[in-house]
Design a protein around this motif. Sequence first.
Motif, PDB file in Angstrom:
ATOM      1  N   THR A  23       0.846  -1.184   0.000  1.00  0.00           N
ATOM      2  CA  THR A  23       0.000   0.000   0.000  1.00  0.00           C
ATOM      3  C   THR A  23       0.888   1.242   0.000  1.00  0.00           C
ATOM      4  OG1 THR A  23      -0.105   0.219   2.406  1.00  0.00           O
ATOM      5  CG2 THR A  23      -1.760  -1.228   1.348  1.00  0.00           C
ATOM      6  N   ASP A  24       0.302   2.378  -0.330  1.00  0.00           N
ATOM      7  CA  ASP A  24       1.067   3.624  -0.317  1.00  0.00           C
ATOM      8  C   ASP A  24       1.611   3.903   1.081  1.00  0.00           C
ATOM      9  OD1 ASP A  24       0.454   3.886  -2.985  1.00  0.00           O
ATOM     10  OD2 ASP A  24      -1.096   5.408  -2.682  1.00  0.00           O
ATOM     11  N   THR A  25       0.811   3.636   2.112  1.00  0.00           N
ATOM     12  CA  THR A  25       1.256   3.859   3.484  1.00  0.00           C
ATOM     13  C   THR A  25       2.457   2.978   3.813  1.00  0.00           C
ATOM     14  OG1 THR A  25      -0.984   4.458   4.165  1.00  0.00           O
ATOM     15  CG2 THR A  25       0.553   3.825   5.915  1.00  0.00           C
ATOM     16  N   LEU A  51       4.409   8.779  -6.323  1.00  0.00           N
ATOM     17  CA  LEU A  51       3.070   9.018  -5.787  1.00  0.00           C
ATOM     18  C   LEU A  51       2.717  10.494  -5.914  1.00  0.00           C
ATOM     19  CD1 LEU A  51       3.391   6.935  -2.493  1.00  0.00           C
ATOM     20  CD2 LEU A  51       2.205   6.262  -4.601  1.00  0.00           C
ATOM     21  N   ASP A  52       1.445  10.797  -5.781  1.00  0.00           N
ATOM     22  CA  ASP A  52       0.966  12.169  -5.793  1.00  0.00           C
ATOM     23  C   ASP A  52       1.344  12.848  -4.473  1.00  0.00           C
ATOM     24  OD1 ASP A  52      -1.593  14.048  -4.998  1.00  0.00           O
ATOM     25  OD2 ASP A  52      -1.070  14.169  -7.137  1.00  0.00           O
ATOM     26  N   THR A  53       1.810  14.072  -4.522  1.00  0.00           N
ATOM     27  CA  THR A  53       2.237  14.794  -3.322  1.00  0.00           C
ATOM     28  C   THR A  53       1.106  14.947  -2.312  1.00  0.00           C
ATOM     29  OG1 THR A  53       3.919  15.981  -4.575  1.00  0.00           O
ATOM     30  CG2 THR A  53       3.277  16.938  -2.472  1.00  0.00           C
ATOM     31  N   ASP A  54      -0.114  15.233  -2.784  1.00  0.00           N
ATOM     32  CA  ASP A  54      -1.244  15.391  -1.864  1.00  0.00           C
ATOM     33  C   ASP A  54      -1.552  14.089  -1.127  1.00  0.00           C
ATOM     34  OD1 ASP A  54      -1.520  18.059  -2.521  1.00  0.00           O
ATOM     35  OD2 ASP A  54      -3.051  17.683  -4.045  1.00  0.00           O
ATOM     36  N   VAL A  55      -1.419  12.964  -1.812  1.00  0.00           N
ATOM     37  CA  VAL A  55      -1.647  11.651  -1.192  1.00  0.00           C
ATOM     38  C   VAL A  55      -0.600  11.416  -0.111  1.00  0.00           C
ATOM     39  CG1 VAL A  55      -1.578   9.156  -1.598  1.00  0.00           C
ATOM     40  CG2 VAL A  55      -2.783  10.651  -3.203  1.00  0.00           C
ATOM     41  N   VAL A  56       0.654  11.699  -0.429  1.00  0.00           N
ATOM     42  CA  VAL A  56       1.742  11.511   0.539  1.00  0.00           C
ATOM     43  C   VAL A  56       1.528  12.415   1.747  1.00  0.00           C
ATOM     44  CG1 VAL A  56       4.224  11.818   0.920  1.00  0.00           C
ATOM     45  CG2 VAL A  56       3.406  10.692  -1.162  1.00  0.00           C
ATOM     46  N   SER A  57       1.162  13.658   1.527  1.00  0.00           N
ATOM     47  CA  SER A  57       0.919  14.594   2.632  1.00  0.00           C
ATOM     48  C   SER A  57      -0.186  14.095   3.553  1.00  0.00           C
ATOM     49  CB  SER A  57       0.569  15.981   2.098  1.00  0.00           C
ATOM     50  OG  SER A  57       1.673  16.535   1.420  1.00  0.00           O
ATOM     51  N   ALA A  58      -1.264  13.597   2.974  1.00  0.00           N
ATOM     52  CA  ALA A  58      -2.379  13.080   3.784  1.00  0.00           C
ATOM     53  C   ALA A  58      -1.947  11.862   4.599  1.00  0.00           C
ATOM     54  CB  ALA A  58      -3.563  12.731   2.887  1.00  0.00           C
ATOM     55  N   LEU A  60       1.141  11.068   5.519  1.00  0.00           N
ATOM     56  CA  LEU A  60       2.086  11.503   6.547  1.00  0.00           C
ATOM     57  C   LEU A  60       1.365  12.119   7.741  1.00  0.00           C
ATOM     58  CD1 LEU A  60       4.875  13.007   4.273  1.00  0.00           C
ATOM     59  CD2 LEU A  60       5.108  11.001   5.767  1.00  0.00           C
ATOM     60  N   SER A  61       0.316  12.887   7.484  1.00  0.00           N
ATOM     61  CA  SER A  61      -0.456  13.489   8.576  1.00  0.00           C
ATOM     62  C   SER A  61      -1.099  12.413   9.452  1.00  0.00           C
ATOM     63  CB  SER A  61      -1.536  14.425   8.020  1.00  0.00           C
ATOM     64  OG  SER A  61      -0.926  15.543   7.408  1.00  0.00           O
ATOM     65  N   ARG A  62      -1.650  11.373   8.819  1.00  0.00           N
ATOM     66  CA  ARG A  62      -2.239  10.270   9.595  1.00  0.00           C
ATOM     67  C   ARG A  62      -1.164   9.522  10.383  1.00  0.00           C
ATOM     68  NH1 ARG A  62      -5.170   9.408   4.822  1.00  0.00           N
ATOM     69  NH2 ARG A  62      -4.018   7.497   4.374  1.00  0.00           N
ATOM     70  N   LEU A  63      -0.012   9.318   9.767  1.00  0.00           N
ATOM     71  CA  LEU A  63       1.082   8.635  10.464  1.00  0.00           C
ATOM     72  C   LEU A  63       1.581   9.464  11.647  1.00  0.00           C
ATOM     73  CD1 LEU A  63       3.034   7.270   7.372  1.00  0.00           C
ATOM     74  CD2 LEU A  63       1.768   5.897   9.061  1.00  0.00           C
ATOM     75  N   LYS A  64       1.574  10.789  11.497  1.00  0.00           N
ATOM     76  CA  LYS A  64       1.989  11.665  12.599  1.00  0.00           C
ATOM     77  C   LYS A  64       1.014  11.539  13.765  1.00  0.00           C
ATOM     78  CE  LYS A  64       2.959  16.364  13.934  1.00  0.00           C
ATOM     79  NZ  LYS A  64       2.542  17.731  13.736  1.00  0.00           N
ATOM     80  N   GLU A  65      -0.293  11.496  13.464  1.00  0.00           N
ATOM     81  CA  GLU A  65      -1.308  11.332  14.516  1.00  0.00           C
ATOM     82  C   GLU A  65      -1.088  10.041  15.296  1.00  0.00           C
ATOM     83  OE1 GLU A  65      -5.089  11.496  12.565  1.00  0.00           O
ATOM     84  OE2 GLU A  65      -4.871  13.607  12.030  1.00  0.00           O
ATOM     85  N   ARG A  66      -0.559   9.031  14.642  1.00  0.00           N
ATOM     86  CA  ARG A  66      -0.301   7.735  15.280  1.00  0.00           C
ATOM     87  C   ARG A  66       1.085   7.662  15.915  1.00  0.00           C
ATOM     88  NH1 ARG A  66      -2.625   4.882  10.022  1.00  0.00           N
ATOM     89  NH2 ARG A  66      -4.824   5.223  10.430  1.00  0.00           N
ATOM     90  N   GLY A  67       1.844   8.740  15.798  1.00  0.00           N
ATOM     91  CA  GLY A  67       3.164   8.783  16.399  1.00  0.00           C
ATOM     92  C   GLY A  67       4.213   7.979  15.654  1.00  0.00           C
ATOM     93  N   ARG A  73       8.123  21.377   9.953  1.00  0.00           N
ATOM     94  CA  ARG A  73       7.813  21.949   8.661  1.00  0.00           C
ATOM     95  C   ARG A  73       9.044  22.388   7.904  1.00  0.00           C
ATOM     96  NH1 ARG A  73       2.326  25.306   8.653  1.00  0.00           N
ATOM     97  NH2 ARG A  73       1.480  23.301   9.158  1.00  0.00           N
ATOM     98  N   PRO A  74       9.263  21.994   6.698  1.00  0.00           N
ATOM     99  CA  PRO A  74       8.446  21.143   5.821  1.00  0.00           C
ATOM    100  C   PRO A  74       8.932  19.693   5.779  1.00  0.00           C
ATOM    101  CG  PRO A  74      10.101  22.227   4.485  1.00  0.00           C
ATOM    102  CD  PRO A  74      10.347  22.652   5.926  1.00  0.00           C
ATOM    103  N   TYR A  75       9.725  19.279   6.776  1.00  0.00           N
ATOM    104  CA  TYR A  75      10.378  17.974   6.707  1.00  0.00           C
ATOM    105  C   TYR A  75       9.672  16.900   7.537  1.00  0.00           C
ATOM    106  CZ  TYR A  75      14.118  20.529   4.494  1.00  0.00           C
ATOM    107  OH  TYR A  75      14.847  21.314   3.631  1.00  0.00           O
ATOM    108  N   TRP A  76       9.824  15.653   7.076  1.00  0.00           N
ATOM    109  CA  TRP A  76       9.248  14.480   7.728  1.00  0.00           C
ATOM    110  C   TRP A  76      10.335  13.430   7.927  1.00  0.00           C
ATOM    111  CZ3 TRP A  76       4.073  14.450   9.009  1.00  0.00           C
ATOM    112  CH2 TRP A  76       3.281  15.446   8.419  1.00  0.00           C
ATOM    113  N   ALA A  77      10.258  12.720   9.053  1.00  0.00           N
ATOM    114  CA  ALA A  77      11.193  11.641   9.333  1.00  0.00           C
ATOM    115  C   ALA A  77      10.453  10.538  10.085  1.00  0.00           C
ATOM    116  CB  ALA A  77      12.364  12.150  10.170  1.00  0.00           C
ATOM    117  N   ILE A  78      10.970   9.332  10.009  1.00  0.00           N
ATOM    118  CA  ILE A  78      10.389   8.211  10.734  1.00  0.00           C
ATOM    119  C   ILE A  78      10.545   8.466  12.229  1.00  0.00           C
ATOM    120  CG2 ILE A  78      12.465   6.762  10.850  1.00  0.00           C
ATOM    121  CD1 ILE A  78       8.982   5.468   9.892  1.00  0.00           C
TER     122      ILE A  78
END
Length: 119
Positions: A23-25, A51-58, A60-67, A73-78
């Motif tokens: 899956t994308d996630t 992948l589409d940037t908007d899909v990745v952003s969405a 990542l936001s869900r993954l952030k909510e789950r810790g 901003r604007p960087y993401w890391a595991i």
Amino acid sequence: MSSGTIDIDEFENADPDEFAERTDTERIVLFLDENDDRAWKAATIASELGLDTDVVSAILSRLKERGLVRHKRPYWAITDDTERLEAAYRLHQHQEAADEEYGEERLEELQTDDMDRVQ
């Protein structure tokens, strides 16, 4: 990004389901985990994974909510919480095994007359 080929030794040594469609996630988490020495912009992750940037952003936001990811901003890391990441992976594996054994849940089949319609 995948070139459509892999080394024959990698192929021979892989588990039977290792190349199954992810899956994308799953792809995003795996990418960030494999590149845990860097933080990434969502657009760069999207480009690397095709992948589409908007899909990745969405996602990542869900993954952030789950810790499961960190964000400055604007960087993401595991996440650096390996226990949390391992627990999430185990839960995911259990859910996949249950889906294989019992079939995926279909919310519309669980609906009763007292519930709002599932879209």
